[in-house]
Design a protein around this motif. Sequence first.
Motif, PDB file in Angstrom:
ATOM      1  N   ILE A 284      -4.175  10.600   5.188  1.00 48.84           N
ATOM      2  CA  ILE A 284      -5.424   9.509   4.886  1.00 48.84           C
ATOM      3  C   ILE A 284      -5.030   8.196   4.294  1.00 48.84           C
ATOM      4  O   ILE A 284      -5.472   7.044   4.673  1.00 48.84           O
ATOM      5  CB  ILE A 284      -6.375  10.278   3.984  1.00 48.84           C
ATOM      6  N   ASP A 285      -4.261   8.177   3.270  1.00 45.14           N
ATOM      7  CA  ASP A 285      -3.791   6.824   2.690  1.00 45.14           C
ATOM      8  C   ASP A 285      -3.110   6.055   3.675  1.00 45.14           C
ATOM      9  O   ASP A 285      -3.610   4.846   3.851  1.00 45.14           O
ATOM     10  CB  ASP A 285      -2.896   7.180   1.474  1.00 45.14           C
ATOM     11  N   TRP A 286      -2.247   6.489   4.502  1.00 48.52           N
ATOM     12  CA  TRP A 286      -1.492   5.704   5.486  1.00 48.52           C
ATOM     13  C   TRP A 286      -2.507   5.233   6.459  1.00 48.52           C
ATOM     14  O   TRP A 286      -2.507   4.056   7.054  1.00 48.52           O
ATOM     15  CB  TRP A 286      -0.455   6.627   6.196  1.00 48.52           C
ATOM     16  N   PHE A 287      -3.321   6.090   6.978  1.00 51.64           N
ATOM     17  CA  PHE A 287      -4.361   5.799   8.014  1.00 51.64           C
ATOM     18  C   PHE A 287      -5.410   4.785   7.464  1.00 51.64           C
ATOM     19  O   PHE A 287      -5.564   3.628   8.510  1.00 51.64           O
ATOM     20  CB  PHE A 287      -5.042   7.044   8.410  1.00 51.64           C
ATOM     21  N   THR A 288      -5.642   4.632   6.360  1.00 50.16           N
ATOM     22  CA  THR A 288      -6.600   3.762   5.901  1.00 50.16           C
ATOM     23  C   THR A 288      -5.818   2.419   5.522  1.00 50.16           C
ATOM     24  O   THR A 288      -6.482   1.442   5.754  1.00 50.16           O
ATOM     25  CB  THR A 288      -7.345   4.197   4.648  1.00 50.16           C
ATOM     26  N   ASP A 289      -4.681   2.383   4.930  1.00 49.37           N
ATOM     27  CA  ASP A 289      -4.136   1.190   4.671  1.00 49.37           C
ATOM     28  C   ASP A 289      -3.176   0.554   5.390  1.00 49.37           C
ATOM     29  O   ASP A 289      -3.141  -0.565   5.579  1.00 49.37           O
ATOM     30  CB  ASP A 289      -3.160   1.691   3.323  1.00 49.37           C
ATOM     31  N   LYS A 290      -2.454   1.477   6.483  1.00 45.93           N
ATOM     32  CA  LYS A 290      -1.274   0.815   7.196  1.00 45.93           C
ATOM     33  C   LYS A 290      -1.334   0.869   8.694  1.00 45.93           C
ATOM     34  O   LYS A 290      -0.689   0.468   9.298  1.00 45.93           O
ATOM     35  CB  LYS A 290      -0.108   1.527   6.639  1.00 45.93           C
ATOM     36  N   SER A 291      -2.408   2.005   9.161  1.00 49.36           N
ATOM     37  CA  SER A 291      -2.368   2.135  10.456  1.00 49.36           C
ATOM     38  C   SER A 291      -2.812   0.876  11.587  1.00 49.36           C
ATOM     39  O   SER A 291      -2.554   0.848  12.553  1.00 49.36           O
ATOM     40  CB  SER A 291      -3.325   3.328  10.817  1.00 49.36           C
ATOM     41  N   GLY A 292      -3.738  -0.122  10.726  1.00 50.42           N
ATOM     42  CA  GLY A 292      -4.266  -0.943  11.726  1.00 50.42           C
ATOM     43  C   GLY A 292      -5.495  -0.619  12.454  1.00 50.42           C
ATOM     44  O   GLY A 292      -5.805  -1.288  13.459  1.00 50.42           O
ATOM     45  N   TYR A 293      -5.839   0.662  12.254  1.00 51.57           N
ATOM     46  CA  TYR A 293      -7.033   1.319  12.739  1.00 51.57           C
ATOM     47  C   TYR A 293      -8.358   0.386  12.710  1.00 51.57           C
ATOM     48  O   TYR A 293      -9.006   0.203  13.907  1.00 51.57           O
ATOM     49  CB  TYR A 293      -7.389   2.743  12.356  1.00 51.57           C
ATOM     50  N   ALA A 294      -8.577  -0.269  11.718  1.00 51.28           N
ATOM     51  CA  ALA A 294      -9.866  -1.123  11.400  1.00 51.28           C
ATOM     52  C   ALA A 294      -9.763  -2.178  12.348  1.00 51.28           C
ATOM     53  O   ALA A 294     -10.600  -2.656  13.167  1.00 51.28           O
ATOM     54  CB  ALA A 294     -10.024  -1.405  10.001  1.00 51.28           C
TER      55      ALA A 294
END
Length: 440
Positions: A339-349
């Motif tokens: 969750i932390d990685w997906f929110t902070d680092k994934s670039g998904y947004a």
Amino acid sequence: MHMNRRHFTAGALAVLALLASACTGTGSSSEGADAEAPGDPANVSGTITVLTHRTDLVQDGTMKKYAAEFNRTYPKVKVEFDGLTDYEGEVKIRMNTEDYGDVLMIPAVVQKKDYPRFFASLGSQDELSQKYRFTGYSTVDGKVYGQSPIGVVPGMVYNKRVWKQAGITDWPTTPAEFLADLKTVKAKTDAVPYYTNFKDMWPLTQWTNVNGSVGCDTGATSRLAEGDPWAEGADLRVGDTLLHDIVSAGLIEKDPTTTNWEGSKPKLAKGEIATMWLGSWAVIQMRQAAEQAGTDPDDIGFMPFPAQRDGTFCAVTSPDYQQAVNVHSEHKAAARAWIDWFTDKSGYAAANLALSPLKDAPLPGLLKPYQEAGVKLIDLDDSKGAEVKAIDNASEVGIYQPDYRQDLVDLARGAADGDLEGFFGRLSEKWNEARKTAGS
């Protein structure tokens, strides 16, 4: 596919009782469990299953790419994805057991007060709200239970080329000006000035997102719990009046009962439709439609609701689905790491041209015009969000359902009898009645 899904259905209510009875036995043992942020990534291990509504990204391999990227930081965690088409329906059933993935999007059916029974805490709101937007939407007793990887902002998706062709260069700042602009579009172009998406129904629920944007009020949700949403000058009344006036002035498609959401995208891209009230999540879909249609994706613009407070436009930000850790997960550290990685680092947004939940992240390119025009983005206080839903359900008005706005459109186009004043009066009466019972 639409990403902004702040709707829930009457069917959802029927299972609340089911969820409540099924989970009292097992839930109590792990209620209050925490999924703490892990220290050393090299020591975090386990196989985790992530439930997601983004079946498109599971099928095209995008989620697998995210997992591979995640593994560069967390080499010992194996991430598996379960993409569900009927996400709400499917997860609701699984939540009668302890087996509903390690990471999941919080389904709308789960009442906020029950979050600690189903999900592990991600930490205190005091701490997390320093870094992230939207923490209030999943906070129970000061602890946060979910984190949205993206935020959305409501607005008018419009074809810039068509508006320019009509000679309009400035964004309208009042509903009256917006109406006048649509009339000019009708007079000077071949485009349908405004498209309702009446038949698909759910796009009509987007009109509830004017709440807060009109009055530039972070307390707009609480106002719904405390007062009449259709009082003179209230945000929903302003939005609903505009929708009514657009329709009654004949500025929409010929027959609203035959609209088509998928079909509306290439039409807006080609300039056959000028304007639709949706959200920032829709822009990327319209731009993709433009690419497929061979027209310029840069023709797709985005403007705020036509209202200003002290000379400033405002737009409310709201979360998409919130990711949470299953309270029964055997790999909470790995789930929290995802969750932390997906929110902070994934670039998904950024990939979705969406607003990042990180408060210090730059705005997506899509919102650059908002930035340049000084549009103020406001985060609503959601502490009375659950109460508003309870009043809404008890009143059977359905501000998160499409039905009453379908009735409003029918009234405006002469397919139903009555007048606007009486229509708002009935809504107010139902709401105020429910507020006395459900809100107490």
